[in-house]
Design a protein around this motif. Structure first.
Motif, PDB file in Angstrom:
ATOM      1  N   THR A  67       7.703  78.376  45.464  1.00  0.00           N
ATOM      2  CA  THR A  67       6.986  77.628  44.427  1.00  0.00           C
ATOM      3  C   THR A  67       7.071  78.344  43.083  1.00  0.00           C
ATOM      4  O   THR A  67       7.321  77.716  42.038  1.00  0.00           O
ATOM      5  CB  THR A  67       5.506  77.453  44.824  1.00  0.00           C
ATOM      6  OG1 THR A  67       5.426  76.719  46.048  1.00  0.00           O
ATOM      7  CG2 THR A  67       4.746  76.708  43.741  1.00  0.00           C
ATOM      8  N   ASN A  68       6.868  79.658  43.089  1.00  0.00           N
ATOM      9  CA  ASN A  68       6.936  80.434  41.847  1.00  0.00           C
ATOM     10  C   ASN A  68       8.306  80.339  41.195  1.00  0.00           C
ATOM     11  O   ASN A  68       8.427  80.135  39.983  1.00  0.00           O
ATOM     12  CB  ASN A  68       6.588  81.902  42.111  1.00  0.00           C
ATOM     13  CG  ASN A  68       5.111  82.114  42.361  1.00  0.00           C
ATOM     14  OD1 ASN A  68       4.368  81.159  42.559  1.00  0.00           O
ATOM     15  ND2 ASN A  68       4.673  83.352  42.365  1.00  0.00           N
ATOM     16  N   TYR A  69       9.349  80.494  42.010  1.00  0.00           N
ATOM     17  CA  TYR A  69      10.697  80.472  41.432  1.00  0.00           C
ATOM     18  C   TYR A  69      11.106  79.076  40.984  1.00  0.00           C
ATOM     19  O   TYR A  69      11.916  78.920  40.066  1.00  0.00           O
ATOM     20  CB  TYR A  69      11.706  81.053  42.419  1.00  0.00           C
ATOM     21  CG  TYR A  69      11.734  82.570  42.376  1.00  0.00           C
ATOM     22  CD1 TYR A  69      11.873  83.245  41.164  1.00  0.00           C
ATOM     23  CD2 TYR A  69      11.591  83.323  43.526  1.00  0.00           C
ATOM     24  CE1 TYR A  69      11.874  84.623  41.106  1.00  0.00           C
ATOM     25  CE2 TYR A  69      11.595  84.709  43.486  1.00  0.00           C
ATOM     26  CZ  TYR A  69      11.736  85.358  42.264  1.00  0.00           C
ATOM     27  OH  TYR A  69      11.730  86.726  42.202  1.00  0.00           O
ATOM     28  N   ARG A  70      10.555  78.052  41.609  1.00  0.00           N
ATOM     29  CA  ARG A  70      10.831  76.692  41.124  1.00  0.00           C
ATOM     30  C   ARG A  70      10.231  76.491  39.741  1.00  0.00           C
ATOM     31  O   ARG A  70      10.839  75.856  38.870  1.00  0.00           O
ATOM     32  CB  ARG A  70      10.289  75.657  42.109  1.00  0.00           C
ATOM     33  CG  ARG A  70      11.103  75.539  43.391  1.00  0.00           C
ATOM     34  CD  ARG A  70      10.708  74.324  44.203  1.00  0.00           C
ATOM     35  NE  ARG A  70      11.433  74.289  45.463  1.00  0.00           N
ATOM     36  CZ  ARG A  70      10.950  74.711  46.621  1.00  0.00           C
ATOM     37  NH1 ARG A  70       9.709  75.185  46.686  1.00  0.00           N
ATOM     38  NH2 ARG A  70      11.678  74.654  47.723  1.00  0.00           N
ATOM     39  N   GLU A  71       9.036  77.022  39.520  1.00  0.00           N
ATOM     40  CA  GLU A  71       8.429  76.932  38.189  1.00  0.00           C
ATOM     41  C   GLU A  71       9.232  77.723  37.166  1.00  0.00           C
ATOM     42  O   GLU A  71       9.404  77.287  36.023  1.00  0.00           O
ATOM     43  CB  GLU A  71       6.985  77.446  38.235  1.00  0.00           C
ATOM     44  CG  GLU A  71       6.013  76.514  38.937  1.00  0.00           C
ATOM     45  CD  GLU A  71       4.561  76.877  38.663  1.00  0.00           C
ATOM     46  OE1 GLU A  71       4.215  77.080  37.484  1.00  0.00           O
ATOM     47  OE2 GLU A  71       3.791  76.971  39.633  1.00  0.00           O
ATOM     48  N   ILE A  72       9.728  78.886  37.575  1.00  0.00           N
ATOM     49  CA  ILE A  72      10.554  79.693  36.674  1.00  0.00           C
ATOM     50  C   ILE A  72      11.845  78.953  36.349  1.00  0.00           C
ATOM     51  O   ILE A  72      12.300  78.953  35.190  1.00  0.00           O
ATOM     52  CB  ILE A  72      10.852  81.070  37.307  1.00  0.00           C
ATOM     53  CG1 ILE A  72       9.554  81.886  37.422  1.00  0.00           C
ATOM     54  CG2 ILE A  72      11.889  81.839  36.486  1.00  0.00           C
ATOM     55  CD1 ILE A  72       9.697  83.182  38.190  1.00  0.00           C
ATOM     56  N   MET A  73      12.452  78.309  37.353  1.00  0.00           N
ATOM     57  CA  MET A  73      13.680  77.551  37.116  1.00  0.00           C
ATOM     58  C   MET A  73      13.433  76.377  36.181  1.00  0.00           C
ATOM     59  O   MET A  73      14.279  76.046  35.343  1.00  0.00           O
ATOM     60  CB  MET A  73      14.251  77.055  38.449  1.00  0.00           C
ATOM     61  CG  MET A  73      14.799  78.164  39.342  1.00  0.00           C
ATOM     62  SD  MET A  73      16.176  79.060  38.595  1.00  0.00           S
ATOM     63  CE  MET A  73      17.433  77.795  38.588  1.00  0.00           C
ATOM     64  N   THR A  74      12.276  75.740  36.294  1.00  0.00           N
ATOM     65  CA  THR A  74      11.927  74.649  35.377  1.00  0.00           C
ATOM     66  C   THR A  74      11.853  75.171  33.949  1.00  0.00           C
ATOM     67  O   THR A  74      12.345  74.524  33.006  1.00  0.00           O
ATOM     68  CB  THR A  74      10.581  74.024  35.782  1.00  0.00           C
ATOM     69  OG1 THR A  74      10.688  73.490  37.109  1.00  0.00           O
ATOM     70  CG2 THR A  74      10.193  72.913  34.824  1.00  0.00           C
ATOM     71  N   PHE A  75      11.240  76.338  33.765  1.00  0.00           N
ATOM     72  CA  PHE A  75      11.151  76.975  32.446  1.00  0.00           C
ATOM     73  C   PHE A  75      12.552  77.266  31.892  1.00  0.00           C
ATOM     74  O   PHE A  75      12.857  76.971  30.728  1.00  0.00           O
ATOM     75  CB  PHE A  75      10.342  78.269  32.560  1.00  0.00           C
ATOM     76  CG  PHE A  75      10.384  79.147  31.360  1.00  0.00           C
ATOM     77  CD1 PHE A  75       9.562  78.900  30.269  1.00  0.00           C
ATOM     78  CD2 PHE A  75      11.249  80.231  31.307  1.00  0.00           C
ATOM     79  CE1 PHE A  75       9.598  79.711  29.143  1.00  0.00           C
ATOM     80  CE2 PHE A  75      11.293  81.054  30.188  1.00  0.00           C
ATOM     81  CZ  PHE A  75      10.474  80.794  29.107  1.00  0.00           C
TER      82      PHE A  75
END
Length: 468
Positions: free
Chosen positions: A263-271
């Motif tokens: 979940t954390n890395y998906r948010e980072i990828m969105t950024f």
């Protein structure tokens, strides 16, 4: 003298009695078996199967005893535990995570042997399930072969200088030093936690190189990204998260720290994707500001550089040039794969009673092949959901055919226009890229979602074709 007929009769009678007795024994065995007994028997057989299948290979590095089915999942994954195991089993030892064996190398002598003396033997990166979900085998850290070599060469070239006036990395760091000292000064000697101020400062160096700008220490969105990354890195090293690497097929359905990591890395990828999209809208190939701009320019000219080198500008490309243009050919094939123009083949009909996948198919039954399932088959393509020309390149950068590339169907009903289509695709594509540089209209990136009909066609869009 024994009567032959009597002897044979006796033998038959004896065999019948033995058979009847065996049947009664097996019948009694099955009658006394309840659910618990069957479960226990199945479990024992499963363990025996695992022990046989995962026997330690001959002369394989030693290591602690592995629990059947689970391996060494109860062995700590921290470096202190690794040091203790190296002391016990030697500088080269092994562990088992599920059914996968891992070798660990300790001490200067053996580490140098692996990384320096045998550097070509241990250069590839294995699939790490915990991170593969997000990175999908791409990027410098997780890719292999030709893709990794090209990515690393590009990064080494463009990370030395970047941005307006070719400012050096040293100058960028000096600027950030001033901001860092000011942030410390604002604390006026009071007790404070320097963690995220320091992390922000380090992150700003990377941001200046990659994005072309820095973030204020008070920026809440960047602070959140730093916190997400920090938490993910801590959780990724936990024993619970390591379970995902051992049993990814099962663990993806269960709660645990691995879900937080993803979940954390998906948010980072969105950024990161937002930053890339902003660069695409503002991109000027004649004035690269940072690493992303340079990367976008490199993406534009990879095919063009190959065409310029092989064909030049004085003539149009011909089919005889194709073997000398492996990257161009790979891009065309990958475009066809991802384009998925005909997701479902035209129906066929069983001409006689047949068997398919163990199932009976009566004569006259209509059969449709789902071609999109082949073009995006996770068992056939390294990164099925990502546009990746390296699918069609070997480790030396030479074009390679793939059996799962079936955009024109296969067999006796293969598209009769395939040879003509292949010629058109190559000559049109190579000729256009030789003469023009294509760009999206600023602020109007074409949609990558197809319009579904019988075929899968792109939405209407506008673009710019700049003569070279």
């Amino acid at each position: 003298m024994v009567d032959t007929k009597s002897w044979l009769k006796y033998q038959k009678s004896l065999c019948r009695e033995i058979s009847d007795t065996s049947t009664m024994i097996f019948q009694a065995f099955f009658d006394c078996m309840n659910f618990t007994s069957w479960f226990f028997l199945s479990f024992v057989l499963l363990i025996l199967s695992d022990v046989i299948r995962n026997r330690r290979p001959r002369n394989f590095p030693p290591g602690p005893w592995a629990v059947p089915l689970l391996g060494n999942i109860f062995t700590g994954v921290d470096y202190k535990t690794m040091h203790e195991l190296a002391q016990k089993y030697g500088p080269v030892f092994s562990l088992r995570r599920g059914s996968e064996r891992m070798v660990f190398v300790a001490g200067y002598k053996m580490v140098k042997e692996a990384l320096v003396n045998q550097l070509d033997n241990f250069v590839n990166r294995p699939i790490i399930p915990l991170f593969h979900v997000i990175l999908k085998g791409l990027g410098i850290s997780m890719s292999n072969g030709y893709l990794w070599k090209k990515q690393r060469k590009f990064a080494n070239t463009h990370l030395r200088y970047f941005g307006e006036g070719q400012k050096s990395l040293e100058k960028c760091i000096e600027v950030e030093c001033n901001f860092l000292c000011e942030a410390f000064k604002e604390e006026q000697g009071r007790p404070f936690n320097p963690h995220y101020i320091m992390t922000n400062a380090v992150g700003n160096i990377i941001s200046s190189v990659v994005f072309g700008h820095r973030f204020e220490y008070s920026d809440p969105s960047f602070r959140k990204i730093l916190e997400l990354d920090n938490d993910a890195l801590l959780l990724a090293g936990s024993a619970q998260a390591q379970l995902y690497d051992a049993f990814p097929g099962l663990m993806k359905y269960l709660p645990g720290p691995h879900q937080t990591v993803h979940t954390n890395y998906r948010e980072i990828m969105t950024f990161l994707n937002r930053e890339i999209e902003k660069h695409q809208e503002e991109w000027n190939p004649d004035d690269p500001r940072d690493f992303i701009d340079a990367y976008l320019s490199e993406m534009e000219k990879k095919v063009q550089a190959e065409i310029d080198r092989v064909v030049g500008q004085s003539r149009l490309p011909t089919l005889t040039d194709r073997p000398k243009l492996p990257y161009t050919d790979a891009v065309i094939h990958e475009t066809q794969r991802v384009g998925n123009i005909v997701p479902l083949g035209l129906p066929k009909m069983a001409s006689k009673d047949s068997t398919l996948g163990g199932y009976f198919i009566p004569k006259g039954t209509a059969v449709t092949t789902i071609l999109s399932s082949v073009l995006f088959d996770k068992n056939e393509w390294e990164t099925p959901d990502v546009f990746n020309p390296e699918h069609f390149l070997d480790s030396e950068g030479k074009f390679q055919k793939r059996d799962a590339f079936l955009p024109f169907l296969a067999g006796k009903r293969v598209c009769i226009g395939e040879p003509l289509a292949k010629m058109e695709l190559f000559l049109f594509f190579a000729s256009l890229l030789q003469r023009f540089t294509f760009r999206p209209v600023p602020g109007k990136m074409p949609s990558l979602e197809g319009v579904m009909g019988f075929n899968n066609s792109p939405e209407e869009f506008r673009m710019q074709a700049a003569p070279r």
